[in-house]
Design a protein around this motif. Structure first.
Motif, PDB file in Angstrom:
ATOM      1  N   SER A  40       0.804  -1.255  -0.033  1.00 46.84           N
ATOM      2  CA  SER A  40       0.093   0.097  -0.062  1.00 46.84           C
ATOM      3  C   SER A  40       1.010   1.083  -0.132  1.00 46.84           C
ATOM      4  CB  SER A  40      -0.794   0.126   1.132  1.00 46.84           C
ATOM      5  OG  SER A  40      -0.236   0.503   2.420  1.00 46.84           O
ATOM      6  N   SER A  44      -1.858   4.497   4.280  1.00 45.16           N
ATOM      7  CA  SER A  44      -2.840   3.701   4.222  1.00 45.16           C
ATOM      8  C   SER A  44      -3.709   3.207   5.272  1.00 45.16           C
ATOM      9  CB  SER A  44      -2.900   2.964   2.992  1.00 45.16           C
ATOM     10  OG  SER A  44      -2.092   1.709   3.342  1.00 45.16           O
ATOM     11  N   GLY A  45      -2.887   2.786   6.394  1.00 50.20           N
ATOM     12  CA  GLY A  45      -3.427   2.159   7.490  1.00 50.20           C
ATOM     13  C   GLY A  45      -2.904   0.449   7.516  1.00 50.20           C
ATOM     14  N   LYS A  46      -1.679   0.224   6.892  1.00 50.75           N
ATOM     15  CA  LYS A  46      -1.358  -1.320   6.753  1.00 50.75           C
ATOM     16  C   LYS A  46      -1.335  -1.686   8.282  1.00 50.75           C
ATOM     17  CE  LYS A  46       2.381  -1.123   4.328  1.00 50.75           C
ATOM     18  NZ  LYS A  46       2.739   0.424   3.957  1.00 50.75           N
ATOM     19  N   THR A  49      -4.323  -1.854  10.212  1.00 53.86           N
ATOM     20  CA  THR A  49      -5.292  -3.168   9.559  1.00 53.86           C
ATOM     21  C   THR A  49      -4.847  -4.324  10.248  1.00 53.86           C
ATOM     22  OG1 THR A  49      -5.789  -1.703   7.648  1.00 53.86           O
ATOM     23  CG2 THR A  49      -5.804  -4.307   7.714  1.00 53.86           C
ATOM     24  N   ILE A 141      -3.716  -2.467   0.210  1.00 53.38           N
ATOM     25  CA  ILE A 141      -4.765  -1.411   0.855  1.00 53.38           C
ATOM     26  C   ILE A 141      -4.876  -0.303  -0.030  1.00 53.38           C
ATOM     27  CG2 ILE A 141      -5.340  -0.435   2.939  1.00 53.38           C
ATOM     28  CD1 ILE A 141      -3.752  -2.585   4.529  1.00 53.38           C
ATOM     29  N   SER A 143      -6.763   3.264   0.910  1.00 50.20           N
ATOM     30  CA  SER A 143      -7.507   4.151   1.725  1.00 50.20           C
ATOM     31  C   SER A 143      -8.542   5.219   1.156  1.00 50.20           C
ATOM     32  CB  SER A 143      -6.855   4.847   2.764  1.00 50.20           C
ATOM     33  OG  SER A 143      -5.917   5.874   2.112  1.00 50.20           O
ATOM     34  N   GLU A 146      -7.263   8.556  -0.502  1.00 50.14           N
ATOM     35  CA  GLU A 146      -6.594   8.596  -1.322  1.00 50.14           C
ATOM     36  C   GLU A 146      -7.127   8.679  -3.003  1.00 50.14           C
ATOM     37  OE1 GLU A 146      -3.300   5.447  -1.336  1.00 50.14           O
ATOM     38  OE2 GLU A 146      -4.429   4.799   0.161  1.00 50.14           O
ATOM     39  N   ASN A 167      -9.909   0.578   2.893  1.00 50.84           N
ATOM     40  CA  ASN A 167      -9.624   0.897   4.281  1.00 50.84           C
ATOM     41  C   ASN A 167     -10.162   2.564   4.569  1.00 50.84           C
ATOM     42  OD1 ASN A 167      -9.195   0.688   7.097  1.00 50.84           O
ATOM     43  ND2 ASN A 167      -7.101   1.632   7.049  1.00 50.84           N
ATOM     44  N   LYS A 168     -10.579   2.709   5.850  1.00 53.36           N
ATOM     45  CA  LYS A 168     -11.167   3.865   6.335  1.00 53.36           C
ATOM     46  C   LYS A 168     -12.441   4.370   5.903  1.00 53.36           C
ATOM     47  CE  LYS A 168      -6.406   5.668   6.741  1.00 53.36           C
ATOM     48  NZ  LYS A 168      -5.414   6.895   6.560  1.00 53.36           N
ATOM     49  N   SER A 199     -12.854  -0.804   8.190  1.00 50.57           N
ATOM     50  CA  SER A 199     -12.584   0.696   8.843  1.00 50.57           C
ATOM     51  C   SER A 199     -11.470  -0.205   9.908  1.00 50.57           C
ATOM     52  CB  SER A 199     -13.716   1.325   9.606  1.00 50.57           C
ATOM     53  OG  SER A 199     -12.998   2.181  10.456  1.00 50.57           O
ATOM     54  N   LYS A 201      -9.970   1.395  11.997  1.00 55.71           N
ATOM     55  CA  LYS A 201     -10.413   2.068  13.380  1.00 55.71           C
ATOM     56  C   LYS A 201     -11.448   1.634  14.018  1.00 55.71           C
ATOM     57  CE  LYS A 201     -11.290   6.956  14.966  1.00 55.71           C
ATOM     58  NZ  LYS A 201     -11.418   8.274  14.599  1.00 55.71           N
TER      59      LYS A 201
END
Length: 223
Positions: A40, A44-46, A49, A141, A143, A146, A167-168, A199, A201
């Motif tokens: 990713s 992006s939150g790798k 996640t 991923i 997000s 992006e 994601n997100k 998500s 989060k």
């Protein structure tokens, strides 16, 4: 006779790496360890996640993680707090891992007793997609912040990935992100790509991803 020779170095590098990747795939299959390459862009939150996914996998599944970065050990420290076996790989400035680097990491991690190893590749949508790591499964991923046009702008990573995690999704109301368009664009690049909206989060969608991955590993081991 030509006055000089032209050598296609890039083609040779890729060919050598592809052969090495196939060898690593066979080695991992022989010991029964499923290797996932997670790609990713930065932010992006790798890692978030990944921490959610690790918690959702079956307790009996033995998992290891390889964190790849140009520098720092921030991600490895985060994963270590989950109790998961983890090592940090520094690429020395390189923006990707190839099959040989992955093999070195697998050996240092110690994978013979593991069911699953996840490689969190360097944050980048370009270079990591060019090099086969020897993974049994490529995941990426994307997000929401992006944008939904990324499959059009960075086609290769979507072509080589088996799974796209969006994601997100908790911030969808605040961004001009079209889930139907990103699905269509991704499947234009890869008709067989699987898509999991999540998500990291809130945890939404993580269970479905974990269940699918668990079943995929089970089927892979049974073959």
């Amino acid at each position: 006779m030509d006055p000089y020779r032209i050598i296609e170095v890039k083609q040779s590098v890729f060919a050598d790496n592809n052969a090495d990747a196939e060898n690593l795939r066979r080695e991992m299959k022989a010991q029964g360890t499923f290797l996932v390459n997670l790609m990713s862009s930065p932010g992006s939150g790798k890692t978030t996640t990944l921490t959610r996914l690790l918690a959702a996998l079956p307790e009996k599944m033995k998992v290891g993680v390889m964190e790849a970065d140009i520098d720092s050990d921030v991600d490895a420290d985060t994963i270590s707090r989950t109790g998961t076996r983890v090592i940090q790989l520094h690429t020395g400035g390189m923006c990707h891992l190839d099959a040989d680097m992955t093999r070195q990491g697998v050996r240092q991690l110690g994978s013979s007793d593991l069911d699953l190893v996840i490689l969190e590749n360097v944050g980048n949508l370009v270079c990591p997609a060019e090099f086969d790591t020897g993974a049994a499964l490529n995941m990426m991923i994307l997000s929401v912040p992006e944008g939904h046009d990324k499959p059009l702008k960075y086609p290769l990573v979507f072509q080589v990935c088996d799974v796209m995690i969006v994601n997100k999704i908790d911030v969808l109301p605040y961004f001009d992100f079209d889930m139907e368009k990103v699905t269509a664009y991704a499947r234009k690049r890869n008709p067989n790509i699987r898509i999991f909206p999540i998500s990291a989060k809130t945890g939404e969608g993580i269970d479905a991803l974990a269940q699918w991955l668990t079943e995929t590993i089970r089927n892979w081991k049974a073959k």
